[in-house]
Write a protein that holds these residues in place. Structure first.
Motif, PDB file in Angstrom:
ATOM      1  N   GLU A 138     -25.552  30.716   1.675  1.00 63.25           N
ATOM      2  CA  GLU A 138     -25.032  31.575   2.735  1.00 63.25           C
ATOM      3  C   GLU A 138     -23.948  30.840   3.530  1.00 63.25           C
ATOM      4  N   PHE A 139     -23.010  31.613   4.066  1.00 63.94           N
ATOM      5  CA  PHE A 139     -21.898  31.034   4.812  1.00 63.94           C
ATOM      6  C   PHE A 139     -21.879  31.509   6.259  1.00 63.94           C
ATOM      7  N   LYS A 140     -21.546  30.580   7.149  1.00 63.90           N
ATOM      8  CA  LYS A 140     -21.262  30.927   8.537  1.00 63.90           C
ATOM      9  C   LYS A 140     -19.890  30.360   8.864  1.00 63.90           C
ATOM     10  N   ILE A 141     -19.065  31.133   9.545  1.00 63.47           N
ATOM     11  CA  ILE A 141     -17.711  30.716   9.879  1.00 63.47           C
ATOM     12  C   ILE A 141     -17.551  30.651  11.392  1.00 63.47           C
ATOM     13  N   ASP A 142     -17.139  29.477  11.879  1.00 64.48           N
ATOM     14  CA  ASP A 142     -16.862  29.308  13.305  1.00 64.48           C
ATOM     15  C   ASP A 142     -15.367  29.520  13.518  1.00 64.48           C
ATOM     16  N   LYS A 143     -14.993  30.732  13.846  1.00 61.46           N
ATOM     17  CA  LYS A 143     -13.579  31.081  13.995  1.00 61.46           C
ATOM     18  C   LYS A 143     -12.941  30.431  15.210  1.00 61.46           C
ATOM     19  N   SER A 144     -13.752  29.973  16.131  1.00 63.52           N
ATOM     20  CA  SER A 144     -13.214  29.340  17.344  1.00 63.52           C
ATOM     21  C   SER A 144     -12.878  27.867  17.128  1.00 63.52           C
ATOM     22  N   ASP A 145     -13.377  27.280  16.025  1.00 63.49           N
ATOM     23  CA  ASP A 145     -13.152  25.859  15.749  1.00 63.49           C
ATOM     24  C   ASP A 145     -11.948  25.698  14.832  1.00 63.49           C
ATOM     25  N   LEU A 146     -10.843  25.240  15.383  1.00 68.91           N
ATOM     26  CA  LEU A 146      -9.621  25.076  14.598  1.00 68.91           C
ATOM     27  C   LEU A 146      -9.486  23.665  14.025  1.00 68.91           C
ATOM     28  N   SER A 147     -10.468  22.803  14.288  1.00 67.10           N
ATOM     29  CA  SER A 147     -10.473  21.491  13.645  1.00 67.10           C
ATOM     30  C   SER A 147     -10.962  21.658  12.215  1.00 67.10           C
TER      31      SER A 147
ATOM     32  N   ASN B   6     -13.541  21.041   9.837  1.00 67.88           N
ATOM     33  CA  ASN B   6     -14.931  20.640  10.007  1.00 67.88           C
ATOM     34  C   ASN B   6     -15.844  21.510   9.149  1.00 67.88           C
ATOM     35  N   ALA B   7     -16.995  20.970   8.796  1.00 68.48           N
ATOM     36  CA  ALA B   7     -17.986  21.724   8.019  1.00 68.48           C
ATOM     37  C   ALA B   7     -19.341  21.064   8.181  1.00 68.48           C
ATOM     38  N   GLY B   8     -20.375  21.784   7.844  1.00 71.92           N
ATOM     39  CA  GLY B   8     -21.729  21.257   7.889  1.00 71.92           C
ATOM     40  C   GLY B   8     -22.609  22.049   6.943  1.00 71.92           C
ATOM     41  N   ALA B   9     -23.633  21.429   6.426  1.00 73.37           N
ATOM     42  CA  ALA B   9     -24.544  22.111   5.514  1.00 73.37           C
ATOM     43  C   ALA B   9     -25.972  21.856   5.942  1.00 73.37           C
TER      44      ALA B   9
ATOM     45  N   GLN C 157     -12.766  27.412  11.137  1.00 66.13           N
ATOM     46  CA  GLN C 157     -11.544  28.134  10.795  1.00 66.13           C
ATOM     47  C   GLN C 157     -10.460  27.150  10.371  1.00 66.13           C
ATOM     48  N   GLY C 158     -10.508  25.946  10.951  1.00 68.61           N
ATOM     49  CA  GLY C 158      -9.536  24.920  10.575  1.00 68.61           C
ATOM     50  C   GLY C 158      -9.624  24.549   9.112  1.00 68.61           C
ATOM     51  N   LEU C 159     -10.847  24.436   8.572  1.00 68.86           N
ATOM     52  CA  LEU C 159     -11.007  24.124   7.151  1.00 68.86           C
ATOM     53  C   LEU C 159     -10.535  25.294   6.287  1.00 68.86           C
ATOM     54  N   ILE C 160     -10.802  26.498   6.729  1.00 69.05           N
ATOM     55  CA  ILE C 160     -10.337  27.680   6.002  1.00 69.05           C
ATOM     56  C   ILE C 160      -8.819  27.701   5.915  1.00 69.05           C
ATOM     57  N   ASN C 161      -8.163  27.247   6.970  1.00 66.25           N
ATOM     58  CA  ASN C 161      -6.702  27.285   7.024  1.00 66.25           C
ATOM     59  C   ASN C 161      -6.026  26.200   6.197  1.00 66.25           C
ATOM     60  N   VAL C 162      -6.784  25.203   5.744  1.00 62.14           N
ATOM     61  CA  VAL C 162      -6.203  24.139   4.916  1.00 62.14           C
ATOM     62  C   VAL C 162      -5.694  24.749   3.613  1.00 62.14           C
ATOM     63  N   THR C 163      -4.474  24.437   3.251  1.00 63.21           N
ATOM     64  CA  THR C 163      -3.882  25.029   2.041  1.00 63.21           C
ATOM     65  C   THR C 163      -4.190  24.231   0.783  1.00 63.21           C
ATOM     66  N   LYS C 164      -4.736  23.035   0.936  1.00 59.46           N
ATOM     67  CA  LYS C 164      -5.049  22.188  -0.220  1.00 59.46           C
ATOM     68  C   LYS C 164      -6.475  22.467  -0.677  1.00 59.46           C
TER      69      LYS C 164
ATOM     70  N   ALA D  70     -14.451  18.441   0.990  1.00 54.15           N
ATOM     71  CA  ALA D  70     -15.170  18.623   2.254  1.00 54.15           C
ATOM     72  C   ALA D  70     -16.491  19.350   2.037  1.00 54.15           C
ATOM     73  N   LEU D  71     -16.472  20.407   1.258  1.00 52.65           N
ATOM     74  CA  LEU D  71     -17.688  21.170   0.992  1.00 52.65           C
ATOM     75  C   LEU D  71     -18.681  20.358   0.164  1.00 52.65           C
ATOM     76  N   SER D  72     -18.169  19.632  -0.826  1.00 54.29           N
ATOM     77  CA  SER D  72     -19.042  18.805  -1.671  1.00 54.29           C
ATOM     78  C   SER D  72     -19.690  17.697  -0.859  1.00 54.29           C
ATOM     79  N   HIS D  73     -18.933  17.112   0.055  1.00 54.20           N
ATOM     80  CA  HIS D  73     -19.465  16.063   0.927  1.00 54.20           C
ATOM     81  C   HIS D  73     -20.638  16.588   1.755  1.00 54.20           C
ATOM     82  N   GLU D  74     -20.504  17.791   2.292  1.00 53.72           N
ATOM     83  CA  GLU D  74     -21.572  18.340   3.133  1.00 53.72           C
ATOM     84  C   GLU D  74     -22.834  18.626   2.322  1.00 53.72           C
ATOM     85  N   VAL D  75     -22.675  19.183   1.141  1.00 56.14           N
ATOM     86  CA  VAL D  75     -23.844  19.438   0.294  1.00 56.14           C
ATOM     87  C   VAL D  75     -24.468  18.113  -0.153  1.00 56.14           C
TER      88      VAL D  75
END
Length: 213
Positions: free
Chosen positions: A63-72, A74-77, A86-93, A100-105
């Motif tokens: 399941e996913f939760k998105i913190d739209k107010s956080d523009l840094s 960041n992620a957590g699992a 939202q900052g991670l979502i905006n990354v184009t790479k 980042a996602l693999s690190h959290e898991v």
């Protein structure tokens, strides 16, 4: 005259139906592009989750939760869900998002992985390197090892972007080593993987980080 009137009525009915439904009819083969949120969830489902399938006794969150107010960036699992900024979502790479996602898991599977290497209990505290920092080193290691071993194209992209990743990892804090120290550990694993192999280098680095003073 009746024929013209019939054609007009058919046209009028089609126009009304189109306006009332407010739908846009797309060409049959046209693909609707994914949103940024959908793209990163796709990366997680199609690339990250398969990396961890060998940890069959661990419940990997879906399941996913998105913190739209956080523009840094960041992620957590946790057991049950992944939270991304939202900052991670905006990354184009995409390869940076993948790491980042693999690190959290990887945080979730760190202790199960330790058991596979014959290590028991929680991550030990060192006199110089505390257990929080060791946890970050180990999550980095698990993530880079799985990506290198199973996603060659993504690993190649990531390896050419290490300066960006180091900058992203930031400075040192009580819970996190500096980006330069973290990249040094990743480089040590990569160098050892050349002289031995991925699995041997992974085990060597994992045991050494676990036992750091």
């Amino acid at each position: 005259m009746k024929k013209f009137r019939l054609i007009f009525l058919v046209f009028l009915m089609c126009a009304c139906n189109s306006n009332s439904s407010n739908e846009v009819i797309l060409p049959e083969n046209e693909i609707i592009p994914l949103t940024k949120e959908e793209e990163i969830i796709k990366i997680y489902n199609e690339s990250v989750l398969p990396l961890f399938k060998e940890y069959s006794d661990v419940e990997i969150p879906t399941e996913f939760k998105i913190d739209k107010s956080d523009l840094s960036i960041n992620a957590g699992a946790s057991f049950g869900y992944v939270e991304i900024s939202q900052g991670l979502i905006n990354v184009t790479k995409k390869h940076i998002q993948l790491f980042a996602l693999s690190h959290e898991v990887a945080h979730i599977v760190t202790i199960p992985q330790a058991r596979l290497f014959g290590l028991e209990g929680s991550i030990p505290k060192g006199s110089i390197t505390n257990d929080y920092k060791k946890a970050e080193y180990l999550a980095d290691l698990i993530a880079i090892h799985l990506i290198k071993s199973k996603l060659n194209n993504e690993f190649c992209l990531l390896s050419t972007d290490f300066p960006f990743l180091q900058n992203l990892l930031g400075g040192s804090s009580f819970t996190h080593p500096s980006g330069s120290h973290r990249m040094n550990e990743i480089q040590t694993y990569l160098e050892n993987s050349i002289s031995t192999n991925n699995d041997e280098a992974f085990k060597t680095s994992f045991l050494r980080i676990w036992k750091m003073e």
